[in-house]
Design an enzyme around this catalytic site. Structure first.
Site, PDB file in Angstrom:
ATOM      1  N   GLU A   1      -1.369  74.587  24.998  1.00  0.00           N
ATOM      2  CA  GLU A   1      -2.547  74.136  25.733  1.00  0.00           C
ATOM      3  C   GLU A   1      -2.923  75.108  26.834  1.00  0.00           C
ATOM      4  OE1 GLU A   1      -2.618  69.380  25.326  1.00  0.00           O
ATOM      5  OE2 GLU A   1      -4.129  70.264  26.647  1.00  0.00           O
TER       6      GLU A   1
ATOM      7  N   GLY B   1      27.414  72.623  34.360  1.00  0.00           N
ATOM      8  CA  GLY B   1      28.527  73.443  33.883  1.00  0.00           C
ATOM      9  C   GLY B   1      28.674  73.377  32.380  1.00  0.00           C
TER      10      GLY B   1
ATOM     11  N   GLY C   1      -4.865  82.162  18.795  1.00  0.00           N
ATOM     12  CA  GLY C   1      -4.055  81.299  19.656  1.00  0.00           C
ATOM     13  C   GLY C   1      -4.741  81.185  20.989  1.00  0.00           C
TER      14      GLY C   1
ATOM     15  N   TYR D   1     -18.730  82.425  18.863  1.00  0.00           N
ATOM     16  CA  TYR D   1     -18.132  81.139  19.232  1.00  0.00           C
ATOM     17  C   TYR D   1     -19.172  80.041  19.367  1.00  0.00           C
ATOM     18  CZ  TYR D   1     -19.544  82.249  24.045  1.00  0.00           C
ATOM     19  OH  TYR D   1     -20.253  82.549  25.174  1.00  0.00           O
TER      20      TYR D   1
ATOM     21  N   SER E   1      -6.101  75.827  16.896  1.00  0.00           N
ATOM     22  CA  SER E   1      -5.418  77.117  16.741  1.00  0.00           C
ATOM     23  C   SER E   1      -5.296  77.550  15.300  1.00  0.00           C
ATOM     24  CB  SER E   1      -4.017  77.039  17.335  1.00  0.00           C
ATOM     25  OG  SER E   1      -4.090  76.711  18.684  1.00  0.00           O
TER      26      SER E   1
ATOM     27  N   ILE F   1      -0.436  72.886  14.555  1.00  0.00           N
ATOM     28  CA  ILE F   1      -1.145  71.628  14.793  1.00  0.00           C
ATOM     29  C   ILE F   1      -0.147  70.499  15.023  1.00  0.00           C
ATOM     30  CG2 ILE F   1      -2.863  70.028  13.911  1.00  0.00           C
ATOM     31  CD1 ILE F   1      -3.826  72.926  14.471  1.00  0.00           C
TER      32      ILE F   1
END
Lengths: 255, 454
Positions: B436, B412, B204, B251, B199, B230
């Site tokens: 992830e 509570g 992201g 990519y 990332s 990381i």
């Protein structure tokens, strides 16, 4: 010392963290499907035996468990903790409920003599019945000295110094080997079976072959009081490179 | 009570047994002895099959292996002996060695060294790695069980174990050369933590839009750029960095590089001050002309994106296991409290309103568990598991959020304070739906795969 064999008794009991429920017919507690594990005091005994082996004071650690087939799980844990051999004295499920300290101590007596053990290590009591009898009875049957409620154990030559936790405080006694010692809570902090040990054990089991052994002589113990015959099968569970062999023998407790 | 009964039974049978009966019994036992041999021979051989976890009847295990062409019809929560032993061991480790430090680690945002050492010593940082590299050689399912058990106590410790096992070790194990494996896997199983760096600040969910460049200069690649979010960076010794070797290819230029911590030009930035998973460090990384030899490329040039996708598919099951353990740990802590707390003269667990909510939470938890275990088993058997893994991660993380939130409500006022662990579980659970592969991405994946089916 290098020749000393330690026999460690381990009992499969309901796990300490489980919530106990009484059976509807009130004859006992629910054990079906309930998580079982090794008695915590037996774990301490196994740990002590393994530590003695690591210090090279004990040659071999033999774990013993009496009970139905599921006891093998307990034995496996003992083996993964570092015991060398495991002996499962099988008792059929139907008779397992009647198995008490007297019968177990007879078995341990016979095994200690058969395996020529010099030290019998047990937990001080089991967390399910809290009997606190097996160690003492075994010592009496073997006619060996006993050091119960041990919180410290030192092997020196052919003597063992045991520091016992008693009502008044701590008592130190020295016993001549062979002897029976029962472990109390503060004897040590048991290790977890490490992952490599578990894998070693599994690998050995997968590789283990089979050889049968001729049945050994029947078990005879001093008949303290009448009890019915309990058929026993002795099985030896392997670890390391030793092959596994089954010995099927019929032992009767004298009626 | 049972012992008195036992004695009377024993006394009865002594009177009744005759010579004949004894002899007959002997014969029977001998016959049973042979059966015993056969039975044990079978179970010894079939140790690869999954035996039942609980024996409800006193009948032998062999009968339980109801099989049809080698497929065992066992419930998903059936484990092999090895898996059971590993699960028990990790449980003990977590309760004894991790539990005492949990609150302090969360407060100081620092993982205790003894826990990291403990993880390595117990062999938990190389569960599915081959033994020749120092790993344990157990199955993928064992690592899932380990991650789940650790998460019941502390999700941060669990994520450290998860990243190491399901991402780092798997990547190197699957795509590394013999040399890389020998160098790095041996370190990773012994004392080095690994970190997976994908990332970036601008990348992201859209991970492949990463801008970290890797320029080829002779035998070296020069890496420039920065990474964000990381995990493990503070303690890691090896970093698997995804950088683009050819931005023109988009990519398809992304390549995975193995970078050591003390490489020149490589800087580890400040730790993030997070809401949850505080003991696990999350840092930024800066690469300033970092020289990486060509031999440190993991797998093939330009195949980084493929590896990342493959690994994340399996990593998802690990995260599902983590969220599952987290939710289960929180739930296990809360229910005993509900049975103790008295209001209006009754334990609050006896109120139907609470019971219904608890039952709903428990059902969702069971469903998440089955999804996770099934995805893990599918992955183990080599069947297609991507859709199931996405479903497991998505569902488990959502369920963790719901369960922990409800647990605080049930507890509570005390649930709201830091004196009790439930609020930590609640904070830790939130990351599950984000990292992830966020929930939306998981839903995209599931829909895409469904679209291909119909």
């Amino acid at each position: 010392m290098a020749e000393l064999r330690a026999l460690v008794g381990v009992k499969r009991v309901i796990d300490y963290a489980v919530k106990i429920r009484v059976k509807p017919d009130k004859t006992g507690v629910v054990t079906d499907g309930v998580k079982h594990s090794m008695n915590p005091f037996c774990e301490i005994a196994v740990e002590e035996a393994v530590r003695l082996k690591e210090k090279k004071l004990v040659k071999e650690v033999i774990a013993v468990s009496c009970g139905p087939k599921q006891c093998q799980e307990t034995l496996r844990t003992a083996l993964a903790m570092g015991a060398d051999r495991g002996i499962h004295v099988e008792v059929p499920e139907s008779e397992a409920e009647r198995l008490g300290p007297l019968q177990v101590s007879r078995v341990l007596t016979a095994l200690a003599q058969k395996e020529k053990a010099g030290l019998v290590l047990l937990g001080k009591q089991a967390i399910d019945d809290d009997c606190n009898q097996t160690g003492q009875m075994t010592a009496a049957m073997l006619d060996w000295p006993q050091g119960t409620f041990a919180s410290k154990l030192t092997l020196e030559g052919d003597k063992v110094t045991v520091e016992r936790e008693i009502d008044g405080g701590l008592e130190t006694i020295r016993l001549k080997l062979p002897a029976v010692v029962t472990a109390d809570l503060r004897l040590n902090e048991p290790r977890y079976a490490t992952l490599p040990n578990i894998m070693d054990y599994e690998a050995a089991r997968a590789l283990g072959g089979h050889e049968s052994q001729p049945p050994s002589s029947p078990v005879c113990g001093p008949p303290a009081f009448a009890c019915s015959s309990l058929p026993l099968y002795l099985q030896l569970v392997p670890i390391g490179t030793r092959t596994c062999f089954l010995s099927s023998s019929n032992h009767d407790f004298p009626s | 009570m049972p012992r008195l009964l036992a004695r009377s039974r024993r006394q009865k049978s002594t009177g009744r047994e005759t010579e004949m009966e004894l002899a007959a019994a002997q014969l029977l036992r001998f016959g049973r002895g042979a059966l015993q041999l056969r039975r044990n021979f079978l179970t010894c051989l079939s140790s690869w099959k999954t035996p039942p976890r609980f024996l409800k009847s006193s009948q032998s295990e062999a009968l339980y292996n109801v099989s049809d062409n080698g497929v065992t019809f066992a419930p998903l929560q059936t484990f092999t002996e090895e898996e059971m032993m590993i699960k028990n061991m990790v449980k003990k480790f977590a309760e004894k060695q991790v539990a005492p430090f949990v609150a302090a680690m969360d407060e100081n945002s620092q993982m205790d060294k003894s826990i990291i050492e403990g993880l390595f010593q117990q062999g938990l940082m190389g569960i599915a790695t081959e033994t020749k590299y120092g790993g344990t050689g157990a199955s993928f399912f064992s690592s899932i069980l380990a991650i789940e058990e650790l998460a019941k106590v502390d999700a941060s410790v669990s994520i450290m174990c998860d990243i190491q096992n399901t991402l780092i070790n798997k990547l190197i194990g699957r795509f590394g050369t013999e040399e890389q494996k020998a160098t790095y896997l041996t370190k990773l199983t012994k004392d080095t933590i690994g970190s997976f760096c994908l990332s970036e600040a601008q990348a992201g969910s859209d991970a492949f839009a990463l801008k970290t460049k890797a320029e080829k200069k002779g035998d070296y690649y020069i890496i420039n750029g920065s990474k964000m979010w990381i995990s493990n960076a503070e303690y890691a010794g090896v970093f698997l960095v995804m950088a683009n070797a050819d931005l023109n290819m988009g990519y398809r230029g992304i390549t995975c590089f193995l970078i050591d911590r003390d490489t020149e030009g490589f800087q580890i930035g400040k730790k993030e001050n997070k809401l949850g998973l505080r003991a696990s460090s999350t840092n930024t990384l800066m690469f300033d002309n970092v020289k990486v030899p060509e031999t440190n490329i993991l797998g093939r040039l330009g195949s980084g994106y493929k590896y990342a996708i493959e690994m994340l598919n399996e990593g998802r099951i690990g995260i599902a296991a983590q969220m599952l353990g987290l939710a289960q740990g929180c739930f296990d802590y809360t229910i005993p409290y509900l049975k103790e707390r008295i209001q209006f003269g009754e334990r609050i667990f006896s109120f139907q309103g609470i019971q219904h909510q608890v039952a709903q939470a428990a059902t969702q938890l069971e469903a998440a568990r089955l999804l996770t275990y099934n995805a893990a088993r599918l992955s183990q058997t080599g069947k297609s598991f991507i859709k199931e893994a996405s479903m497991a991660k998505y569902f488990a993380s959502e369920v963790a959020g719901l369960t922990t939130s409800k647990c605080i409500e049930w507890m509570g006022g005390v649930g709201y304070t830091k004196d009790f662990p439930v609020e930590k579980y609640f904070r830790d659970a939130k990351i599950g739906v984000i990292y992830e592969g966020s929930s939306n991405i998981q839903l995209n994946t599931i829909a895409k795969l469904l679209g291909q089916e119909y």
